[in-house]
Design a protein around this motif. Structure first.
Motif, PDB file in Angstrom:
ATOM      1  N   ASN A 173       0.859  -1.181   0.000  1.00  0.00           N
ATOM      2  CA  ASN A 173       0.000   0.000   0.000  1.00  0.00           C
ATOM      3  C   ASN A 173       0.895   1.231   0.000  1.00  0.00           C
ATOM      4  O   ASN A 173       2.117   1.124  -0.133  1.00  0.00           O
ATOM      5  N   ARG A 174       0.300   2.365   0.201  1.00  0.00           N
ATOM      6  CA  ARG A 174       1.058   3.614   0.205  1.00  0.00           C
ATOM      7  C   ARG A 174       2.075   3.606   1.346  1.00  0.00           C
ATOM      8  O   ARG A 174       1.705   3.394   2.508  1.00  0.00           O
ATOM      9  N   LEU A 175       3.339   3.786   1.037  1.00  0.00           N
ATOM     10  CA  LEU A 175       4.453   3.929   1.970  1.00  0.00           C
ATOM     11  C   LEU A 175       4.792   2.677   2.792  1.00  0.00           C
ATOM     12  O   LEU A 175       5.734   2.710   3.575  1.00  0.00           O
ATOM     13  N   ALA A 176       4.022   1.590   2.652  1.00  0.00           N
ATOM     14  CA  ALA A 176       4.295   0.424   3.507  1.00  0.00           C
ATOM     15  C   ALA A 176       3.581  -0.829   3.001  1.00  0.00           C
ATOM     16  O   ALA A 176       2.569  -0.743   2.305  1.00  0.00           O
ATOM     17  N   TYR A 177       4.112  -1.967   3.404  1.00  0.00           N
ATOM     18  CA  TYR A 177       3.360  -3.218   3.346  1.00  0.00           C
ATOM     19  C   TYR A 177       2.486  -3.206   4.590  1.00  0.00           C
ATOM     20  O   TYR A 177       2.971  -2.907   5.690  1.00  0.00           O
ATOM     21  N   THR A 178       1.208  -3.510   4.430  1.00  0.00           N
ATOM     22  CA  THR A 178       0.283  -3.417   5.556  1.00  0.00           C
ATOM     23  C   THR A 178      -0.501  -4.704   5.736  1.00  0.00           C
ATOM     24  O   THR A 178      -0.694  -5.470   4.788  1.00  0.00           O
ATOM     25  N   ALA A 179      -0.944  -4.912   6.963  1.00  0.00           N
ATOM     26  CA  ALA A 179      -1.824  -6.040   7.292  1.00  0.00           C
ATOM     27  C   ALA A 179      -2.741  -5.601   8.416  1.00  0.00           C
ATOM     28  O   ALA A 179      -2.352  -4.808   9.272  1.00  0.00           O
ATOM     29  N   LYS A 180      -3.953  -6.129   8.406  1.00  0.00           N
ATOM     30  CA  LYS A 180      -4.897  -5.904   9.501  1.00  0.00           C
ATOM     31  C   LYS A 180      -5.167  -7.252  10.149  1.00  0.00           C
ATOM     32  O   LYS A 180      -5.305  -8.262   9.473  1.00  0.00           O
ATOM     33  N   TRP A 181      -5.228  -7.233  11.473  1.00  0.00           N
ATOM     34  CA  TRP A 181      -5.418  -8.464  12.226  1.00  0.00           C
ATOM     35  C   TRP A 181      -6.272  -8.161  13.440  1.00  0.00           C
ATOM     36  O   TRP A 181      -5.957  -7.259  14.217  1.00  0.00           O
ATOM     37  N   SER A 182      -7.353  -8.887  13.601  1.00  0.00           N
ATOM     38  CA  SER A 182      -8.190  -8.766  14.785  1.00  0.00           C
ATOM     39  C   SER A 182      -7.768  -9.843  15.764  1.00  0.00           C
ATOM     40  O   SER A 182      -7.688 -11.018  15.406  1.00  0.00           O
ATOM     41  N   TYR A 183      -7.493  -9.430  17.011  1.00  0.00           N
ATOM     42  CA  TYR A 183      -7.028 -10.371  18.016  1.00  0.00           C
ATOM     43  C   TYR A 183      -7.593  -9.973  19.374  1.00  0.00           C
ATOM     44  O   TYR A 183      -7.364  -8.853  19.838  1.00  0.00           O
ATOM     45  N   LYS A 184      -8.356 -10.871  19.969  1.00  0.00           N
ATOM     46  CA  LYS A 184      -8.950 -10.653  21.300  1.00  0.00           C
ATOM     47  C   LYS A 184      -9.650  -9.299  21.424  1.00  0.00           C
ATOM     48  O   LYS A 184      -9.435  -8.549  22.377  1.00  0.00           O
ATOM     49  N   GLY A 185     -10.441  -8.980  20.418  1.00  0.00           N
ATOM     50  CA  GLY A 185     -11.211  -7.749  20.443  1.00  0.00           C
ATOM     51  C   GLY A 185     -10.436  -6.497  20.083  1.00  0.00           C
ATOM     52  O   GLY A 185     -10.986  -5.405  20.114  1.00  0.00           O
ATOM     53  N   LYS A 186      -9.176  -6.640  19.741  1.00  0.00           N
ATOM     54  CA  LYS A 186      -8.342  -5.493  19.363  1.00  0.00           C
ATOM     55  C   LYS A 186      -8.128  -5.511  17.844  1.00  0.00           C
ATOM     56  O   LYS A 186      -8.011  -6.577  17.239  1.00  0.00           O
ATOM     57  N   GLN A 187      -8.064  -4.334  17.255  1.00  0.00           N
ATOM     58  CA  GLN A 187      -7.743  -4.203  15.840  1.00  0.00           C
ATOM     59  C   GLN A 187      -6.269  -3.814  15.728  1.00  0.00           C
ATOM     60  O   GLN A 187      -5.883  -2.728  16.166  1.00  0.00           O
ATOM     61  N   LEU A 188      -5.476  -4.716  15.189  1.00  0.00           N
ATOM     62  CA  LEU A 188      -4.042  -4.462  15.034  1.00  0.00           C
ATOM     63  C   LEU A 188      -3.765  -4.137  13.577  1.00  0.00           C
ATOM     64  O   LEU A 188      -4.145  -4.896  12.676  1.00  0.00           O
ATOM     65  N   PHE A 189      -3.148  -2.998  13.373  1.00  0.00           N
ATOM     66  CA  PHE A 189      -2.741  -2.575  12.042  1.00  0.00           C
ATOM     67  C   PHE A 189      -1.219  -2.650  12.027  1.00  0.00           C
ATOM     68  O   PHE A 189      -0.562  -1.972  12.817  1.00  0.00           O
ATOM     69  N   LEU A 190      -0.671  -3.515  11.188  1.00  0.00           N
ATOM     70  CA  LEU A 190       0.776  -3.752  11.155  1.00  0.00           C
ATOM     71  C   LEU A 190       1.347  -3.199   9.868  1.00  0.00           C
ATOM     72  O   LEU A 190       0.756  -3.382   8.793  1.00  0.00           O
ATOM     73  N   ILE A 191       2.497  -2.522   9.989  1.00  0.00           N
ATOM     74  CA  ILE A 191       3.129  -1.987   8.774  1.00  0.00           C
ATOM     75  C   ILE A 191       4.626  -2.280   8.761  1.00  0.00           C
ATOM     76  O   ILE A 191       5.283  -2.327   9.792  1.00  0.00           O
ATOM     77  N   LYS A 192       5.108  -2.478   7.542  1.00  0.00           N
ATOM     78  CA  LYS A 192       6.536  -2.562   7.263  1.00  0.00           C
ATOM     79  C   LYS A 192       6.813  -1.447   6.248  1.00  0.00           C
ATOM     80  O   LYS A 192       6.495  -1.590   5.068  1.00  0.00           O
ATOM     81  N   PRO A 193       7.351  -0.298   6.713  1.00  0.00           N
ATOM     82  CA  PRO A 193       7.541   0.840   5.818  1.00  0.00           C
ATOM     83  C   PRO A 193       8.418   0.497   4.603  1.00  0.00           C
ATOM     84  O   PRO A 193       9.409  -0.215   4.726  1.00  0.00           O
TER      85      PRO A 193
END
Length: 186
Positions: free
Chosen positions: A41-61
């Motif tokens: 995606n723009r400026l980074a490799y991105t992933a979204k992950w839902s874990y135990k009710g939390k929304q984790l947005f992970l990026i590798k710039p």
């Protein structure tokens, strides 16, 4: 609740297994273990992950290390994630190989990726997970060392250290920084 987990590194196969890419390696290991994947995606490799009710947005710039702040700032705004929910995972030559230390804030300590994040965010008040790579290099050889690959003895220990770092990142999001530091900092 949303969190931004940033693994610092450099893009390209020539950097894949280098010490400076410890942050990328931690996120790649998490993705492999939990069945999510990164997309460009723009400026980074991105992933979204839902874990135990939390929304984790992970990026590798994809900005290369020295411009990491651009991607961090962009995705904090894009995903509306507050600074206290940001975790930067970075290599650290001031810690022995395999030592992990979570801190709620700090100086860049000579790390250009952290320095740029500090400049762009205009603060050092963000959590960072420091991944020890050691400092077994001759004077003036720091760049070669951090951009060098892990040697064989360390490679065999690397999976366990990556797993522990991933556990710490997830704990940061689910248990909070203080409890995670209490449980994991060595």
């Amino acid at each position: 609740m949303k969190f931004l987990i940033v693994g610092l590194g450099n893009i390209g196969p020539e950097y894949a297994l280098t010490r400076h890419n410890a942050g990328f390696m931690v996120l790649d290991r998490l993705a492999a273990q939990h069945g999510f994947s990164f997309t460009m995606n723009r400026l980074a490799y991105t992933a979204k992950w839902s874990y135990k009710g939390k929304q984790l947005f992970l990026i590798k710039p994809t900005t290369f290390m020295n411009l990491s702040g651009k991607a961090v700032s962009y995705y904090m705004k894009q995903e509306n994630i507050p600074l206290e929910n940001v975790l930067i995972i970075t290599d650290d030559k001031d810690l022995p190989f395999g030592k992990l230390r979570l801190k709620p804030k700090g100086s860049p300590g000579g790390h250009n990726g952290l320095r740029h994040i500090d400049e762009v965010l205009a603060t050092q008040q963000y959590a960072r997970l420091r991944f020890g790579i050691g400092n077994d290099f001759a004077r003036g050889r720091q760049v070669d060392f951090v951009l060098g690959e892990f040697p064989e003895p360390e490679l065999s220990e690397l999976p366990a250290v990556l797993d522990r770092a991933g556990e710490m990142a997830v704990s940061f999001c689910t248990m909070g920084i203080q409890q995670t530091m209490n449980n994991y900092n060595q």
